[in-house]
Design a protein around this motif. Structure first.
Motif, PDB file in Angstrom:
ATOM      1  N   GLY A  37       0.797  -1.220   0.000  1.00  0.00           N
ATOM      2  CA  GLY A  37       0.000   0.000   0.000  1.00  0.00           C
ATOM      3  C   GLY A  37       0.830   1.270   0.000  1.00  0.00           C
ATOM      4  O   GLY A  37       0.572   2.198  -0.784  1.00  0.00           O
ATOM      5  N   GLU A  38       1.843   1.353   0.870  1.00  0.00           N
ATOM      6  CA  GLU A  38       2.655   2.574   0.944  1.00  0.00           C
ATOM      7  C   GLU A  38       3.462   2.767  -0.337  1.00  0.00           C
ATOM      8  O   GLU A  38       3.568   3.894  -0.851  1.00  0.00           O
ATOM      9  CB  GLU A  38       3.582   2.530   2.149  1.00  0.00           C
ATOM     10  N   ALA A  39       4.032   1.683  -0.876  1.00  0.00           N
ATOM     11  CA  ALA A  39       4.795   1.789  -2.121  1.00  0.00           C
ATOM     12  C   ALA A  39       3.888   2.209  -3.270  1.00  0.00           C
ATOM     13  O   ALA A  39       4.283   3.003  -4.138  1.00  0.00           O
ATOM     14  CB  ALA A  39       5.481   0.466  -2.435  1.00  0.00           C
ATOM     15  N   THR A  40       2.657   1.690  -3.282  1.00  0.00           N
ATOM     16  CA  THR A  40       1.704   2.047  -4.329  1.00  0.00           C
ATOM     17  C   THR A  40       1.347   3.526  -4.260  1.00  0.00           C
ATOM     18  O   THR A  40       1.332   4.228  -5.288  1.00  0.00           O
ATOM     19  CB  THR A  40       0.428   1.195  -4.214  1.00  0.00           C
ATOM     20  N   ASP A 123      -1.096  10.401 -19.767  1.00  0.00           N
ATOM     21  CA  ASP A 123      -0.505  11.404 -18.890  1.00  0.00           C
ATOM     22  C   ASP A 123       0.474  10.788 -17.904  1.00  0.00           C
ATOM     23  O   ASP A 123       1.385  11.468 -17.416  1.00  0.00           O
ATOM     24  CB  ASP A 123      -1.607  12.118 -18.104  1.00  0.00           C
ATOM     25  N   ALA A 124       0.265   9.521 -17.583  1.00  0.00           N
ATOM     26  CA  ALA A 124       1.118   8.841 -16.603  1.00  0.00           C
ATOM     27  C   ALA A 124       1.132   7.351 -16.899  1.00  0.00           C
ATOM     28  O   ALA A 124       0.194   6.810 -17.495  1.00  0.00           O
ATOM     29  CB  ALA A 124       0.611   9.094 -15.183  1.00  0.00           C
ATOM     30  N   ALA A 125       2.203   6.698 -16.470  1.00  0.00           N
ATOM     31  CA  ALA A 125       2.314   5.238 -16.591  1.00  0.00           C
ATOM     32  C   ALA A 125       2.834   4.692 -15.269  1.00  0.00           C
ATOM     33  O   ALA A 125       3.686   5.312 -14.622  1.00  0.00           O
ATOM     34  CB  ALA A 125       3.250   4.859 -17.731  1.00  0.00           C
ATOM     35  N   ILE A 126       2.301   3.533 -14.868  1.00  0.00           N
ATOM     36  CA  ILE A 126       2.721   2.893 -13.624  1.00  0.00           C
ATOM     37  C   ILE A 126       2.983   1.410 -13.874  1.00  0.00           C
ATOM     38  O   ILE A 126       2.467   0.825 -14.833  1.00  0.00           O
ATOM     39  CB  ILE A 126       1.661   3.054 -12.515  1.00  0.00           C
ATOM     40  N   SER A 127       3.791   0.813 -13.016  1.00  0.00           N
ATOM     41  CA  SER A 127       4.028  -0.630 -13.072  1.00  0.00           C
ATOM     42  C   SER A 127       4.464  -1.084 -11.689  1.00  0.00           C
ATOM     43  O   SER A 127       5.460  -0.595 -11.158  1.00  0.00           O
ATOM     44  CB  SER A 127       5.101  -0.976 -14.103  1.00  0.00           C
ATOM     45  N   ARG A 128       3.691  -1.987 -11.093  1.00  0.00           N
ATOM     46  CA  ARG A 128       3.980  -2.446  -9.727  1.00  0.00           C
ATOM     47  C   ARG A 128       4.515  -3.872  -9.761  1.00  0.00           C
ATOM     48  O   ARG A 128       3.808  -4.794 -10.151  1.00  0.00           O
ATOM     49  CB  ARG A 128       2.712  -2.360  -8.870  1.00  0.00           C
ATOM     50  N   ASP A 211      14.999  13.546 -15.319  1.00  0.00           N
ATOM     51  CA  ASP A 211      14.507  13.890 -13.983  1.00  0.00           C
ATOM     52  C   ASP A 211      14.159  12.614 -13.213  1.00  0.00           C
ATOM     53  O   ASP A 211      13.085  12.481 -12.625  1.00  0.00           O
ATOM     54  CB  ASP A 211      13.292  14.816 -14.091  1.00  0.00           C
ATOM     55  N   ILE A 212      15.088  11.665 -13.214  1.00  0.00           N
ATOM     56  CA  ILE A 212      14.842  10.341 -12.635  1.00  0.00           C
ATOM     57  C   ILE A 212      15.099  10.370 -11.129  1.00  0.00           C
ATOM     58  O   ILE A 212      16.124  10.875 -10.666  1.00  0.00           O
ATOM     59  CB  ILE A 212      15.733   9.287 -13.313  1.00  0.00           C
ATOM     60  N   THR A 213      14.153   9.836 -10.379  1.00  0.00           N
ATOM     61  CA  THR A 213      14.291   9.758  -8.922  1.00  0.00           C
ATOM     62  C   THR A 213      14.063   8.322  -8.457  1.00  0.00           C
ATOM     63  O   THR A 213      13.358   7.547  -9.116  1.00  0.00           O
ATOM     64  CB  THR A 213      13.279  10.670  -8.203  1.00  0.00           C
ATOM     65  N   VAL A 214      14.670   7.980  -7.335  1.00  0.00           N
ATOM     66  CA  VAL A 214      14.465   6.668  -6.715  1.00  0.00           C
ATOM     67  C   VAL A 214      14.144   6.892  -5.239  1.00  0.00           C
ATOM     68  O   VAL A 214      14.931   7.509  -4.509  1.00  0.00           O
ATOM     69  CB  VAL A 214      15.709   5.767  -6.848  1.00  0.00           C
ATOM     70  N   THR A 215      12.990   6.420  -4.826  1.00  0.00           N
ATOM     71  CA  THR A 215      12.547   6.563  -3.433  1.00  0.00           C
ATOM     72  C   THR A 215      12.493   5.195  -2.778  1.00  0.00           C
ATOM     73  O   THR A 215      11.883   4.266  -3.315  1.00  0.00           O
ATOM     74  CB  THR A 215      11.156   7.217  -3.369  1.00  0.00           C
ATOM     75  N   THR A 216      13.145   5.059  -1.641  1.00  0.00           N
ATOM     76  CA  THR A 216      13.141   3.801  -0.899  1.00  0.00           C
ATOM     77  C   THR A 216      11.915   3.747   0.013  1.00  0.00           C
ATOM     78  O   THR A 216      11.642   4.699   0.751  1.00  0.00           O
ATOM     79  CB  THR A 216      14.418   3.678  -0.052  1.00  0.00           C
ATOM     80  N   VAL A 217      11.182   2.623  -0.059  1.00  0.00           N
ATOM     81  CA  VAL A 217       9.973   2.464   0.752  1.00  0.00           C
ATOM     82  C   VAL A 217      10.054   1.151   1.536  1.00  0.00           C
ATOM     83  O   VAL A 217       9.924   0.070   0.952  1.00  0.00           O
ATOM     84  CB  VAL A 217       8.703   2.455  -0.126  1.00  0.00           C
ATOM     85  N   PRO A 218      10.295   1.200   2.841  1.00  0.00           N
ATOM     86  CA  PRO A 218      10.235  -0.027   3.643  1.00  0.00           C
ATOM     87  C   PRO A 218       8.842  -0.654   3.505  1.00  0.00           C
ATOM     88  O   PRO A 218       7.831   0.026   3.686  1.00  0.00           O
ATOM     89  CB  PRO A 218      10.502   0.463   5.063  1.00  0.00           C
ATOM     90  N   SER A 219       8.820  -1.950   3.181  1.00  0.00           N
ATOM     91  CA  SER A 219       7.540  -2.612   2.906  1.00  0.00           C
ATOM     92  C   SER A 219       7.485  -3.982   3.575  1.00  0.00           C
ATOM     93  O   SER A 219       7.365  -5.018   2.904  1.00  0.00           O
ATOM     94  CB  SER A 219       7.346  -2.764   1.392  1.00  0.00           C
ATOM     95  N   PRO A 220       7.582  -4.045   4.892  1.00  0.00           N
ATOM     96  CA  PRO A 220       7.591  -5.339   5.572  1.00  0.00           C
ATOM     97  C   PRO A 220       6.325  -6.145   5.290  1.00  0.00           C
ATOM     98  O   PRO A 220       5.233  -5.590   5.177  1.00  0.00           O
ATOM     99  CB  PRO A 220       7.704  -4.962   7.049  1.00  0.00           C
ATOM    100  N   VAL A 221       6.528  -7.444   5.172  1.00  0.00           N
ATOM    101  CA  VAL A 221       5.404  -8.362   4.954  1.00  0.00           C
ATOM    102  C   VAL A 221       4.950  -8.858   6.318  1.00  0.00           C
ATOM    103  O   VAL A 221       5.678  -9.589   6.998  1.00  0.00           O
ATOM    104  CB  VAL A 221       5.822  -9.544   4.059  1.00  0.00           C
ATOM    105  N   ARG A 222       3.753  -8.459   6.717  1.00  0.00           N
ATOM    106  CA  ARG A 222       3.249  -8.826   8.034  1.00  0.00           C
ATOM    107  C   ARG A 222       2.160  -9.884   7.901  1.00  0.00           C
ATOM    108  O   ARG A 222       1.167  -9.673   7.211  1.00  0.00           O
ATOM    109  CB  ARG A 222       2.727  -7.591   8.764  1.00  0.00           C
ATOM    110  N   GLU A 277      12.005  -4.387   1.146  1.00  0.00           N
ATOM    111  CA  GLU A 277      12.243  -2.995   0.819  1.00  0.00           C
ATOM    112  C   GLU A 277      11.987  -2.780  -0.668  1.00  0.00           C
ATOM    113  O   GLU A 277      12.556  -3.478  -1.503  1.00  0.00           O
ATOM    114  CB  GLU A 277      13.675  -2.600   1.166  1.00  0.00           C
ATOM    115  N   MET A 278      11.130  -1.831  -0.975  1.00  0.00           N
ATOM    116  CA  MET A 278      10.822  -1.515  -2.354  1.00  0.00           C
ATOM    117  C   MET A 278      11.488  -0.192  -2.767  1.00  0.00           C
ATOM    118  O   MET A 278      11.768   0.653  -1.917  1.00  0.00           O
ATOM    119  CB  MET A 278       9.306  -1.383  -2.554  1.00  0.00           C
ATOM    120  N   LEU A 279      11.731  -0.058  -4.054  1.00  0.00           N
ATOM    121  CA  LEU A 279      12.174   1.199  -4.650  1.00  0.00           C
ATOM    122  C   LEU A 279      11.089   1.687  -5.584  1.00  0.00           C
ATOM    123  O   LEU A 279      10.513   0.896  -6.329  1.00  0.00           O
ATOM    124  CB  LEU A 279      13.469   1.013  -5.435  1.00  0.00           C
ATOM    125  N   VAL A 280      10.796   2.972  -5.529  1.00  0.00           N
ATOM    126  CA  VAL A 280       9.883   3.574  -6.488  1.00  0.00           C
ATOM    127  C   VAL A 280      10.738   4.430  -7.435  1.00  0.00           C
ATOM    128  O   VAL A 280      11.320   5.433  -7.027  1.00  0.00           O
ATOM    129  CB  VAL A 280       8.816   4.435  -5.782  1.00  0.00           C
TER     130      VAL A 280
END
Length: 285
Positions: A37-40, A123-128, A211-222, A277-280
């Motif tokens: 959810g947070e990474a999305t 306008d935008a593209a996504i891929s999870r 303008d490439i960015t990489v954001t780290t998102v902790p994504s623990p599997v609970r 850990e995910m990267l966006v």
């Protein structure tokens, strides 16, 4: 003997396995949304998805992030969900319909070949967690780049490195050892193919994004227990099934038992927390 990678065979097998795992991936949907959810949300913000936008969702799977995008674009927007598996897309369409969302369309398509989409129309593209499994990630990103309007943004959720994703890398390592599989070839698709330092940025840049960015998102599997996490992976992780295909049934059972024992180290009185850990990764057209 030189080992070569067969991208056509890989995609054929991947499609077949996702056709088989589609029901489970859909059934585990609530757990997946809790996990990702947070990474999305980070991905959708980075892609600047908003009211009235046209959004391309590549390797959409069962559509959790598709629905999230559709809610952001509202009744005047549009989301096109593409995937190589029609069974997965059927669930994506069902999820949208059950939510009362009429702005989602599905298209069976190889994410490496989006040529039937009109250029400059999104306008935008996504891929999870999809781009990582493409044999030709450059072709996929070039196709996405072509489909976007100038200034449009592409954002993808990918795993970081194996050491930060023990919930997945431990099963991968155990299966690789038990099935006597060689190490991944350079450039071969897989869960951690874009996680290394600078790798994702380079692939995006080579496809024409800036303008490439990489954001780290902790994504623990609970999960309640390690066994429950293993059941989730066993039922719905196509990559693991692909790796296990060379073992007989007793060999597969032994692998899953060892995986359960190893993942049990992440259990506590409050439940299981699997490191992830995910990267966006985001770029502008």
């Amino acid at each position: 003997m030189t080992v070569s990678f067969d991208p056509i065979g890989f995609k054929r097998t991947t499609r077949a396995q996702w056709e088989q795992a589609a029901e489970a991936w859909h059934r585990w949907g609530p757990a997946i949304e809790d996990w990702l959810g947070e990474a999305t949300a980070t991905m959708l913000r980075a892609a600047d998805v908003g009211e009235g936008d046209r959004v391309l969702d590549v390797a959409a799977g069962a559509g959790g992030q598709t629905l999230a995008a559709a809610r952001l674009v509202g009744p005047n927007g549009h989301v096109l969900a593409t995937d190589i598996s029609p069974a997965l897309l059927a669930y994506a369409a069902r999820v949208a319909a059950e939510a009362g969302v009429s702005t989602v369309e599905t298209l069976e398509a190889d994410g490496e070949d989006l040529s039937e989409l009109a250029a400059g129309t999104f306008d935008a593209a996504i891929s999870r967690v999809g781009l990582i499994y493409f044999p030709d990630q450059h072709a996929a990103l070039r196709g996405i780049h072509r489909a976007l309007r100038p200034g449009g943004r592409c954002s993808a959720v990918v795993y970081s490195t194996p050491d930060r994703n023990a919930f997945f890398s431990i099963p991968v390592g155990i299966i690789r050892r038990r099935a006597d599989l060689p190490p991944p070839l350079p450039g071969q698709p897989g869960p951690f193919s874009l996680g290394g330092p600078g790798v994702a940025e380079q692939v995006f840049a080579e496809a024409g994004f800036y303008d490439i960015t990489v954001t780290t998102v902790p994504s623990p599997v609970r999960m309640p227990t390690a066994a429950e996490c293993v059941r989730f992976e066993r039922e719905s992780f196509g990559a693991l099934h692909q790796m296990l295909s060379g073992l007989d049934e007793p060999g597969r059972a032994a692998a899953w038992q060892e995986i359960t024992e190893e993942l049990s180290r992440f259990e506590a009185p409050t439940g299981f927390t699997g490191p992830c850990e995910m990267l966006v990764v985001t770029g502008t057209r």
